[in-house]
Design a protein around this motif. Structure first.
Motif, PDB file in Angstrom:
ATOM      1  N   ALA A 114       0.822  -1.209   0.000  1.00 26.27           N
ATOM      2  CA  ALA A 114       0.000   0.000   0.000  1.00 26.27           C
ATOM      3  C   ALA A 114       0.859   1.263   0.000  1.00 26.27           C
ATOM      4  N   VAL A 115       1.926   1.268   0.771  1.00 28.86           N
ATOM      5  CA  VAL A 115       2.810   2.439   0.832  1.00 28.86           C
ATOM      6  C   VAL A 115       3.643   2.571  -0.447  1.00 28.86           C
ATOM      7  N   THR A 116       4.070   1.445  -0.995  1.00 22.87           N
ATOM      8  CA  THR A 116       4.924   1.448  -2.191  1.00 22.87           C
ATOM      9  C   THR A 116       4.159   1.869  -3.433  1.00 22.87           C
ATOM     10  N   VAL A 117       2.943   1.425  -3.558  1.00 25.73           N
ATOM     11  CA  VAL A 117       2.154   1.683  -4.768  1.00 25.73           C
ATOM     12  C   VAL A 117       1.086   2.740  -4.458  1.00 25.73           C
ATOM     13  N   LEU A 118       1.530   3.919  -4.094  1.00 25.49           N
ATOM     14  CA  LEU A 118       0.601   4.996  -3.750  1.00 25.49           C
ATOM     15  C   LEU A 118      -0.215   5.471  -4.943  1.00 25.49           C
ATOM     16  N   THR A 119       0.226   5.158  -6.142  1.00 26.92           N
ATOM     17  CA  THR A 119      -0.532   5.567  -7.323  1.00 26.92           C
ATOM     18  C   THR A 119      -1.886   4.861  -7.385  1.00 26.92           C
ATOM     19  N   ASP A 120      -2.049   3.778  -6.607  1.00 25.32           N
ATOM     20  CA  ASP A 120      -3.349   3.094  -6.540  1.00 25.32           C
ATOM     21  C   ASP A 120      -4.309   3.808  -5.604  1.00 25.32           C
ATOM     22  N   GLY A 121      -3.865   4.844  -4.928  1.00 24.99           N
ATOM     23  CA  GLY A 121      -4.705   5.591  -3.992  1.00 24.99           C
ATOM     24  C   GLY A 121      -4.044   5.649  -2.632  1.00 24.99           C
ATOM     25  N   PHE A 122      -4.808   6.040  -1.665  1.00 23.08           N
ATOM     26  CA  PHE A 122      -4.293   6.151  -0.313  1.00 23.08           C
ATOM     27  C   PHE A 122      -4.076   4.766   0.290  1.00 23.08           C
ATOM     28  N   VAL A 123      -3.368   4.717   1.411  1.00 19.89           N
ATOM     29  CA  VAL A 123      -3.245   3.465   2.162  1.00 19.89           C
ATOM     30  C   VAL A 123      -4.637   3.190   2.736  1.00 19.89           C
ATOM     31  N   PRO A 124      -5.251   2.094   2.324  1.00 19.67           N
ATOM     32  CA  PRO A 124      -6.627   1.818   2.776  1.00 19.67           C
ATOM     33  C   PRO A 124      -6.707   1.640   4.292  1.00 19.67           C
ATOM     34  N   ASP A 125      -7.833   2.087   4.863  1.00 19.89           N
ATOM     35  CA  ASP A 125      -8.037   1.972   6.303  1.00 19.89           C
ATOM     36  C   ASP A 125      -7.916   0.529   6.784  1.00 19.89           C
ATOM     37  N   GLU A 126      -8.432  -0.409   6.007  1.00 19.53           N
ATOM     38  CA  GLU A 126      -8.372  -1.815   6.453  1.00 19.53           C
ATOM     39  C   GLU A 126      -6.933  -2.325   6.500  1.00 19.53           C
ATOM     40  N   VAL A 127      -6.089  -1.860   5.592  1.00 19.15           N
ATOM     41  CA  VAL A 127      -4.672  -2.245   5.609  1.00 19.15           C
ATOM     42  C   VAL A 127      -4.004  -1.638   6.843  1.00 19.15           C
ATOM     43  N   TRP A 128      -4.290  -0.372   7.087  1.00 17.23           N
ATOM     44  CA  TRP A 128      -3.747   0.309   8.260  1.00 17.23           C
ATOM     45  C   TRP A 128      -4.213  -0.362   9.548  1.00 17.23           C
ATOM     46  N   ASP A 129      -5.500  -0.644   9.637  1.00 20.03           N
ATOM     47  CA  ASP A 129      -6.064  -1.260  10.842  1.00 20.03           C
ATOM     48  C   ASP A 129      -5.445  -2.626  11.117  1.00 20.03           C
ATOM     49  N   THR A 130      -5.220  -3.405  10.082  1.00 21.51           N
ATOM     50  CA  THR A 130      -4.590  -4.720  10.256  1.00 21.51           C
ATOM     51  C   THR A 130      -3.165  -4.565  10.760  1.00 21.51           C
ATOM     52  N   ALA A 131      -2.426  -3.648  10.160  1.00 19.69           N
ATOM     53  CA  ALA A 131      -1.045  -3.417  10.605  1.00 19.69           C
ATOM     54  C   ALA A 131      -1.028  -2.923  12.051  1.00 19.69           C
ATOM     55  N   ALA A 132      -1.928  -2.016  12.387  1.00 17.54           N
ATOM     56  CA  ALA A 132      -1.987  -1.469  13.750  1.00 17.54           C
ATOM     57  C   ALA A 132      -2.368  -2.539  14.777  1.00 17.54           C
ATOM     58  N   LYS A 133      -3.061  -3.563  14.329  1.00 21.20           N
ATOM     59  CA  LYS A 133      -3.429  -4.670  15.221  1.00 21.20           C
ATOM     60  C   LYS A 133      -2.212  -5.536  15.543  1.00 21.20           C
ATOM     61  N   HIS A 134      -1.258  -5.607  14.627  1.00 24.03           N
ATOM     62  CA  HIS A 134      -0.097  -6.492  14.785  1.00 24.03           C
ATOM     63  C   HIS A 134       1.178  -5.791  15.240  1.00 24.03           C
ATOM     64  N   PHE A 135       1.208  -4.468  15.153  1.00 26.38           N
ATOM     65  CA  PHE A 135       2.398  -3.711  15.536  1.00 26.38           C
ATOM     66  C   PHE A 135       1.990  -2.589  16.471  1.00 26.38           C
ATOM     67  N   ASP A 136       2.760  -2.393  17.559  1.00 23.30           N
ATOM     68  CA  ASP A 136       2.472  -1.250  18.418  1.00 23.30           C
ATOM     69  C   ASP A 136       2.937   0.019  17.690  1.00 23.30           C
ATOM     70  N   GLU A 137       2.627   1.169  18.232  1.00 17.14           N
ATOM     71  CA  GLU A 137       2.911   2.421  17.518  1.00 17.14           C
ATOM     72  C   GLU A 137       4.395   2.637  17.219  1.00 17.14           C
ATOM     73  N   PRO A 138       5.313   2.379  18.166  1.00 22.14           N
ATOM     74  CA  PRO A 138       6.735   2.529  17.802  1.00 22.14           C
ATOM     75  C   PRO A 138       7.156   1.567  16.683  1.00 22.14           C
ATOM     76  N   GLU A 139       6.670   0.333  16.727  1.00 23.74           N
ATOM     77  CA  GLU A 139       6.989  -0.621  15.663  1.00 23.74           C
ATOM     78  C   GLU A 139       6.380  -0.176  14.341  1.00 23.74           C
ATOM     79  N   LEU A 140       5.171   0.326  14.386  1.00 23.56           N
ATOM     80  CA  LEU A 140       4.493   0.789  13.179  1.00 23.56           C
ATOM     81  C   LEU A 140       5.247   1.970  12.565  1.00 23.56           C
ATOM     82  N   ALA A 141       5.716   2.874  13.416  1.00 19.99           N
ATOM     83  CA  ALA A 141       6.507   4.008  12.923  1.00 19.99           C
ATOM     84  C   ALA A 141       7.792   3.510  12.260  1.00 19.99           C
ATOM     85  N   ALA A 142       8.455   2.539  12.885  1.00 17.91           N
ATOM     86  CA  ALA A 142       9.688   1.980  12.310  1.00 17.91           C
ATOM     87  C   ALA A 142       9.388   1.244  11.004  1.00 17.91           C
TER      88      ALA A 142
END
Length: 173
Positions: A114-142
């Motif tokens: 999602a981040v690499t292919v931004l030409t497809d649009g924004f990072v979808p909320d569902e992709v973000w939500d899944t990542a946020a479920k598996h990584f805490d905020e410092p890990e997500l930032a990294a």
């Protein structure tokens, strides 16, 4: 192994293969401060991330960006670190090979796309939500920083036509 039967990691190559292309520009030599800053940014972005996830992210972004130089580097580093060839091969078709990866790895891979292919649009909320479920905020930032950094390296590599095939695992650690 002989140069007649295999493509090697040296300047020798099997004459049955196409000749190696030449790089367009040794950008790091002409912009050494930018290169040094990229190396520092790369090192900072790794902090707190699982090295396996980090290599999967770098390989997947490099596949999407068609950066052969970075693919060469990161697949070799991943294998040297114990990653299986099978998981590396399946990474280009991860959506059909989900069972090769953990849910956490899948979240990182999906966010990478999602981040690499931004030409497809924004990072979808569902992709973000899944990542946020598996990584805490410092890990997500990294993770976001690491995805951003490999995309920058890919752009240098592809634009300057860095030549793959000569990297040895651990050369840039």
């Amino acid at each position: 192994m002989t140069t007649e039967s295999t493509h090697t990691e040296t300047t020798n190559y099997d004459t049955r293969y196409a000749p190696e292309h030449t790089p367009r520009l040794a950008w790091a030599q002409h912009a050494p401060e930018v290169f040094k800053a990229m190396v520092r940014l790369d090192a900072a972005s790794r902090k707190g991330l699982d090295p396996v996830i980090l290599e999967l992210v770098k390989i997947r972004a490099s596949q999407l960006n068609h950066c052969a130089f970075c693919l060469d580097m990161h697949t070799k580093d991943a294998i040297a670190a114990g990653e299986s060839v099978e998981r590396i091969i399946q990474l280009s078709a991860w959506e059909e090979s989900r069972h090769f990866y953990t849910e956490r790895e899948l979240a990182a891979i999906e966010l990478t796309e999602a981040v690499t292919v931004l030409t497809d649009g924004f990072v979808p909320d569902e992709v973000w939500d899944t990542a946020a479920k598996h990584f805490d905020e410092p890990e997500l930032a990294a993770l976001i920083a690491s995805i951003t950094v490999i995309n920058a390296w890919n752009r240098f590599g592809v634009t300057c036509r860095n030549v793959p095939g000569h990297y040895r695992a651990g050369d840039h650690k």
